[in-house]
Design a protein around this motif. Structure first.
Motif, PDB file in Angstrom:
ATOM      1  N   UNK A 120     -22.085  -8.954 -10.256  1.00 26.34           N
ATOM      2  CA  UNK A 120     -23.100  -8.403 -11.149  1.00 26.34           C
ATOM      3  C   UNK A 120     -22.705  -6.974 -11.518  1.00 26.34           C
ATOM      4  N   UNK A 121     -22.063  -6.810 -12.672  1.00 25.92           N
ATOM      5  CA  UNK A 121     -21.451  -5.541 -13.054  1.00 25.92           C
ATOM      6  C   UNK A 121     -22.455  -4.392 -13.216  1.00 25.92           C
ATOM      7  N   UNK A 122     -23.544  -4.623 -13.916  1.00 27.69           N
ATOM      8  CA  UNK A 122     -24.512  -3.542 -14.171  1.00 27.69           C
ATOM      9  C   UNK A 122     -25.111  -3.012 -12.864  1.00 27.69           C
ATOM     10  N   UNK A 172     -13.569  -1.333 -11.454  1.00 26.58           N
ATOM     11  CA  UNK A 172     -13.736  -2.769 -11.252  1.00 26.58           C
ATOM     12  C   UNK A 172     -14.986  -3.300 -11.928  1.00 26.58           C
ATOM     13  N   UNK A 173     -16.084  -2.559 -11.828  1.00 30.04           N
ATOM     14  CA  UNK A 173     -17.356  -3.009 -12.423  1.00 30.04           C
ATOM     15  C   UNK A 173     -17.290  -3.013 -13.945  1.00 30.04           C
ATOM     16  N   UNK A 174     -16.725  -1.967 -14.521  1.00 27.70           N
ATOM     17  CA  UNK A 174     -16.605  -1.905 -15.979  1.00 27.70           C
ATOM     18  C   UNK A 174     -15.662  -3.003 -16.477  1.00 27.70           C
ATOM     19  N   UNK A 175     -14.567  -3.201 -15.773  1.00 30.64           N
ATOM     20  CA  UNK A 175     -13.624  -4.254 -16.119  1.00 30.64           C
ATOM     21  C   UNK A 175     -14.305  -5.622 -16.031  1.00 30.64           C
ATOM     22  N   UNK A 176     -15.075  -5.831 -14.977  1.00 31.84           N
ATOM     23  CA  UNK A 176     -15.822  -7.079 -14.804  1.00 31.84           C
ATOM     24  C   UNK A 176     -16.799  -7.287 -15.964  1.00 31.84           C
ATOM     25  N   UNK A 177     -17.489  -6.232 -16.354  1.00 29.61           N
ATOM     26  CA  UNK A 177     -18.429  -6.299 -17.466  1.00 29.61           C
ATOM     27  C   UNK A 177     -17.717  -6.662 -18.764  1.00 29.61           C
TER      28      UNK A 177
END
Length: 187
Positions: A120-122, A172-177
Motif C-alpha cells: 500500500x504505497x500511500x 520504494x513506495x513512490x516506485x510502487x505507486x
C-alpha cells in the motif's frame, strides 16, 4: 482458453513489475525498525575508556544496564530508562512524554513495515514521513534538553541510518505507486 492465459500472463507481469519496488520499500521499512535498536548515542573516547574500565559497574540500576552496556545506547534502551524514570516524581512527566514519543516512532515504523507487506504505497509514504518527523522530534528534544550531544556522548549511527531508511522506503513506495498506476492504466 486464450482469455484465461492472457489474464494469467497479465497477473504474472503485474507481480513482477511490483516485486522490486516492494522489496525496496520493505528493506527501507525494516531499516526504520532497526534504527530503534542501533546506537542512538555513542560514548566519546574519554567516556568510553571510563565505561570500559569500570564495565561491571551499574550505569542504570533500575534496568540492569552496566557501564559496558552504556557505551552505545539505543532508542529502545532510552525507552527503558524513561520507563524506569516514570516512578520518580520529579521527572515523571518528562519521562512519560519521552517514552510516548519513542513508542510512537516504533509504532510508525511497524506501520510502515505492515503497509509495505500489503503493498500500500500511500500509507507507506504517510507513515514514513510521520516516522521521520517523530525521529526529528526525538532528536530536537534530546538536543534541547542537553541529553545529546553532551560532554560524554555524541550522536550514534542511528542518526545516519534513519535518513537512509527513510529515503529507501520513500523511493520504494513512490516506485510502487508509479508501477500500480501503470498497471491500472494498461487494464
Amino acid at each position: 482458453m486464450d482469455e484465461k492465459n492472457d489474464v494469467m500472463q497479465k497477473n504474472a507481469f503485474n507481480k513482477k513489475a511490483l516485486l522490486i519496488p516492494f522489496i525496496v520499500a520493505l528493506i527501507g521499512s525494516l531499516l526504520l525498525i532497526l534504527v530503534t535498536f542501533l546506537p542512538f548515542a555513542s560514548a566519546n573516547e574519554e567516556h568510553k575508556d571510563y565505561l570500559e574500565e569500570y564495565s561491571g559497574n551499574m550505569y542504570v540500576q533500575e534496568i540492569d544496564m552496566t557501564n559496558e552496556d552504556a557505551v552505545d545506547i539505543s532508542l529502545y534502551e532510552y525507552g527503558r530508562i524513561y520507563a524506569a524514570a516514570t516512578d520518580i516524581e520529579m521527572v515523571s512527566d518528562i519521562a512519560i512524554t519521552c517514552l510516548v514519543i519513542i513508542c510512537i516512532y516504533g509504532l510508525f515504523s511497524v506501520l510502515v513495515v505492515l503497509f509495505s507487506l500489503l503493498k500500500k504505497a500511500i500509507p507507506i509514504i504517510v507513515f514514513d514521513v510521520l516516522a521521520l518527523a517523530d525521529f526529528l522530534l526525538i532528536k530536537w528534544d534530546f538536543s534541547d534538553r542537553g541529553i545529546l550531544p553532551n560532554f560524554n556522548y555524541n550522536w550514534g549511527v542511528a542518526q545516519i541510518i534513519c535518513y537512509i531508511a527513510f529515503a529507501i522506503t520513500m523511493v520504494g513506495a513512490i516506485w510502487l505507486l508509479v508501477e500500480k498506476i501503470k498497471i491500472k492504466s494498461k487494464n
